[in-house]
Design an enzyme around this catalytic site. Sequence first.
Site, short mmCIF file in Angstrom:
data_model
loop_
_atom_site.label_atom_id
_atom_site.label_comp_id
_atom_site.label_asym_id
_atom_site.label_seq_id
_atom_site.Cartn_x
_atom_site.Cartn_y
_atom_site.Cartn_z
N GLY A 266 0.81 -1.20 0.00
CA GLY A 266 0.00 0.00 0.00
C GLY A 266 0.85 1.26 0.00
O GLY A 266 0.55 2.22 -0.70
N ALA A 267 1.94 1.23 0.79
CA ALA A 267 2.82 2.39 0.88
C ALA A 267 4.06 2.00 1.66
O ALA A 267 4.15 0.91 2.23
CB ALA A 267 2.10 3.56 1.56
N MET A 268 5.04 2.91 1.70
CA MET A 268 6.28 2.69 2.43
C MET A 268 6.73 3.99 3.07
O MET A 268 6.77 5.04 2.43
CB MET A 268 7.37 2.16 1.50
N ASN A 270 9.34 5.72 3.91
CA ASN A 270 10.65 6.36 3.78
C ASN A 270 10.60 7.74 4.43
O ASN A 270 9.65 8.50 4.23
CB ASN A 270 11.02 6.51 2.31
N HIS A 300 -1.30 6.26 8.26
CA HIS A 300 -0.42 5.17 8.72
C HIS A 300 1.04 5.53 8.46
O HIS A 300 1.89 5.43 9.36
CB HIS A 300 -0.80 3.89 7.97
N GLU A 301 1.33 5.96 7.23
CA GLU A 301 2.73 6.29 6.89
C GLU A 301 3.20 7.52 7.66
O GLU A 301 4.36 7.59 8.06
CB GLU A 301 2.87 6.50 5.39
N HIS A 304 4.36 6.64 11.05
CA HIS A 304 5.69 6.02 11.02
C HIS A 304 6.82 7.06 11.11
O HIS A 304 7.95 6.69 11.48
CB HIS A 304 5.88 5.23 9.73
#
Length: 850
Positions: A266-268, A270, A300-301, A304
Site C-alpha cells: 500500500g505504501a512505504m 521512507n 499510517h505512513e 511512522h
Amino acid sequence: MPGQNLTRVEATTRAGIVAVDSYVIDLDLTTGPETFRSTTEVRFTAQAGSATFIDLVAPTVHEVTLNGQSLDPAVVFADSRIQLDGLDAENTLRVVADAAYTNSGEGLHRFVDPVDGEVYLYTQFEVPDARRVFAAFEQPDLKATFQFTVTAPSAWEVVSNSPTPEPVPAGEGTSTWSFEPTQRISTYITAIVAGPYVVQRSELTSSDGRVIPLGVFCRASLAEHMDADYVFEKTRQGFAFYEEKFQYPYPFPKYDQLFVPEFNAGAMENAGCVTFTETYVFRSKVTDAIKERRVVTILHELAHMWFGDLVTMKWWNDLWLNESFAEWASTLATAEATEWTQAWTTFAAMEKSWAYRQDQLPSTHPIVATINDLEDVQVNFDGITYAKGGSVLKQLVAWVGIDAFMAGVARYFAKHEYGNTELVDLLTELETTSGRELGSWSALWLETAGVNTLRPEITVDEAGVVTSFAVLQSAPADYPTIRPHRLAIGYYDIDASGALVRTHRVELDVDGERTEVPELVGRARPDLVLLNDDDLAYAKIRLDEASLAVAIAHLAKIQDPLARSLVWGSVWDATRDGETPASDYVDLVLGNIATETESTTIRTTLAQLALAARSYVAPSTRPQTVETVGNRLWILAQAAEAGSDAQFQFVKYFAAVASSATHTTTLRGLLDGSVTLDGLTIDTDLRWEILDGLVLSGAATADEIDATLAEDNTSNGQQSAARARATIPTVEGKRAAFDSLVESDTTPNAIVRSTTIGFGHVNDPEVLASVVEPYFAAIEGLWESRSYHIAETLVEGLYPAALADERLRDATQAWLAAHPDAAPALRRLVDESLAGVERALRAQAVDAAR
C-alpha cells in the site's frame, strides 16, 4: 534467496564491532536500461584489528577501497557481501559497482509508461534491499546519515529524504542533484524517486514553528486524476493530530508523498519521502471503502515518521510493534481528525477479520515472533504483524487508558529520538504513566499465539429478568492460553421505530475461563446481548441462541454500524469454523446487506459471500447457489439508491460471480448501453470488471480482451488485460496463464499479480485440476530462482485453491511429506494453503448435513 540472508546473530555481532557515521552515495541513472553506476563511501568506527562485512547485491563490483588500500573485488565480494578485514579504529570504505534495476518492486524499480514511453524509477528497501542500490550495513540498528548525489536526465524530478536541491547541469541533457545529509536514520527508510513525475506543492507550519514543504507526485499520464488538494488536507489533519498527541514536532525537514507504478504494498514510510501504490490515484470511480483506506494509509505512513523512523526497532522481531502502532494510530487519527468517523468499524470489518483468519492458520505465531534471519522477517509481514498487533494495541489502550497510553508514547519519543529500541522500552514508559504492571500482560498477549472465543452464559427467571450472567472463555487445543480482556457488553432492544438500539452497556475486565458479571444480574434480558461491544478486545465472539435469532431477523436494523460489523463478523466466524452452515450465511447476507451503510463492511461481506458460495457450500448445490447469488446481487443493484456506493458494489460483485446466460445478457447490456441503472456510469475500470464477468462465463473471447486493451493501452489496462486473459474458463486458458508466469522470469510484478488473480477466478473449479501436478513440480524451483516477492506471489496465487476437494488436499499433503527440507517460508505458504482446503472441506460437510 541463497547467499543473501543475514542472521540475527550476525547482525548482533556486527553491531558490536562497528558504529556507522555516514554514507555518501553517488548514483548515475544515465548509464542504460539494465544497470546504473553506484558509488558508496561509508565512514564508520570499529574495534581495531577486527573483521566484518558490508552488504551489496550487484552484478558487477568495480572497486573496493578500504582506508586507502585497494581490495580485489574477486577476492572480497561473494554471496552479496564484501569482506572487510583488518579494520582501523576509524574507517573509510569506497565501493564502486554496477547495480541492477528491477521490475519486481524491490531495490530500484524501473517502469516504462506505455502511454508515453517515459521512464519512472523508485526505491523500495524494506526489508533488506537498500543493498541492491548501494553498499550498506543492512540492519536497522546501524543508523547513519545519508548524503545522496544523483545524476539523471535534466527533465526529471529527483526526490530523496532530504529537500530536493537545485540541479546542476552535467552535460548532454543530464543534471546532478546533490542532497544535504539526512538525520541519523536506518538504511531501509532511505529513498530515491526519479522520473518525469508531475508535482503539486504546498506547505504547513509545524508545532515548533518550522515551515514544512509538502509535495504530492504521480506519473504524467495520471496527473489529471491526482487530487493533491485532498491529500494535502488529510496530511495537515494528520500532522496536527500527531504533533498534539505525541507531544513531539514532526522530526524531518519536508514531507513528500509519491504515487508510484507497480508498487508491491500500500505504501512505504521512507523518511520524508513516502511512496504509495497508484491504486490511490483514482482514474475511475472507486468504492468509499477504497477512499477511506487511502486516508488510513496516508495517516499510517505519517505515524511512522515518529514510530519507526524517528525511533526505530533494534531488530526485526519488533517489526510488529512498528506496523501495529501505525495501524492503530492511523485508525484513531482517521476517526478523530477526518470526516471518516467510522474508521473503527472499518478496522473491525477488515483488519480484525484478517487477524482472526491468520491467527487460526497452522502458521500462526506470537505477535513477538522469533526472527532469526531476514527470511523470517519476510514471512512475518502478515495478519499477525499488522492486524492482530493493531488489535492488541487497541486492547492495551483500553487496559491502561488512552491518556496514560499517549503520555507514555510521548515519553518514549523524547527519550529515544533518532535511536533504536526494543519492546521493553515502550512498556517501561507505559508502566510509568499508567501504574499498570505490563510484564504479565505482554507474556500472555504478545508471546503466545492463537485467538480466544468468548460466549455469554445467561439465565433468566419467568419474568425475563437475568438471574446470572457469565462470560465463558475458551482457547484452541494447540494454543491453550486463556488471556485477560478489557471489554464491554451491550444490551440491545428493538425500539418503537423498529430499530435495534443499545439500551445498556457495562465495561469490565474478563479473565479466566469463566467471569461472572454481577452488574447485569437483576436487569431484564434484552432482545440482543453483544459481547465485546465497541470492539475493545481481540477475541472471537459468539451470540447466545436467542440473540443470534434476533440478529439474523433484524441485523439490518441494528442502528450502530460498529455493532452491525461485530454481528456480521461473529456469524462469519461461526461459518468458517463449521458451526453455522454456509448456506445459512448466504441467506443472511442476501437478506440483510441491502441497507448496510458502511462501505468496507459491504466490501468485506460480499467477498465472504462469494467465498462461501464457491467453496463452503456443499458441492452438489454450489452451481445453483452461485447462480442465486448472482440473481440476488443484480436485484439488489436495481433496488439500490441511484449512484450510491452500495449500487456500485452490488454491480461489481454481480460481475464477479456471473454464471448464467441471464447474467451474461445483463452484463453485455451494461457494456453496450441497452441495460442501464440510474446513477451508474460504466467507466474504464468498471468496463474491465464487467468484461471479466463475460470472460468468466465464456461469453467473451481473447479478441475482445485485445480490443478493450487497444482502447486502454495504459499500465492499468495491461494489468486488467492480463487478469482477463487468465480468467478464460478453459483448461487450456488456465494452463496458458500458469505457463506464462512459470516459464518466464521477466514479467513485471504488477502483471504477475494480476495474472494470478485471474487464474484463480473460476465458476467451474475443474478447469484447475490439470495444473495441480505442474504446480507442485514447479514451486521449489520458483522459490529458489525468483525474488522473494515474486516467488511468494506465484506460490500463493497459482495454488488452485478453488478446487477445494480431497484431491487437492491429498496432493498438498503429499508434497509437504516429500519436502521436509524445503525452505521454511515456502513450506509455510503451502501449509497455509492446505489449511484453507481443509477448512473448506469441513464447511462443505456441515452444509451438506444441513
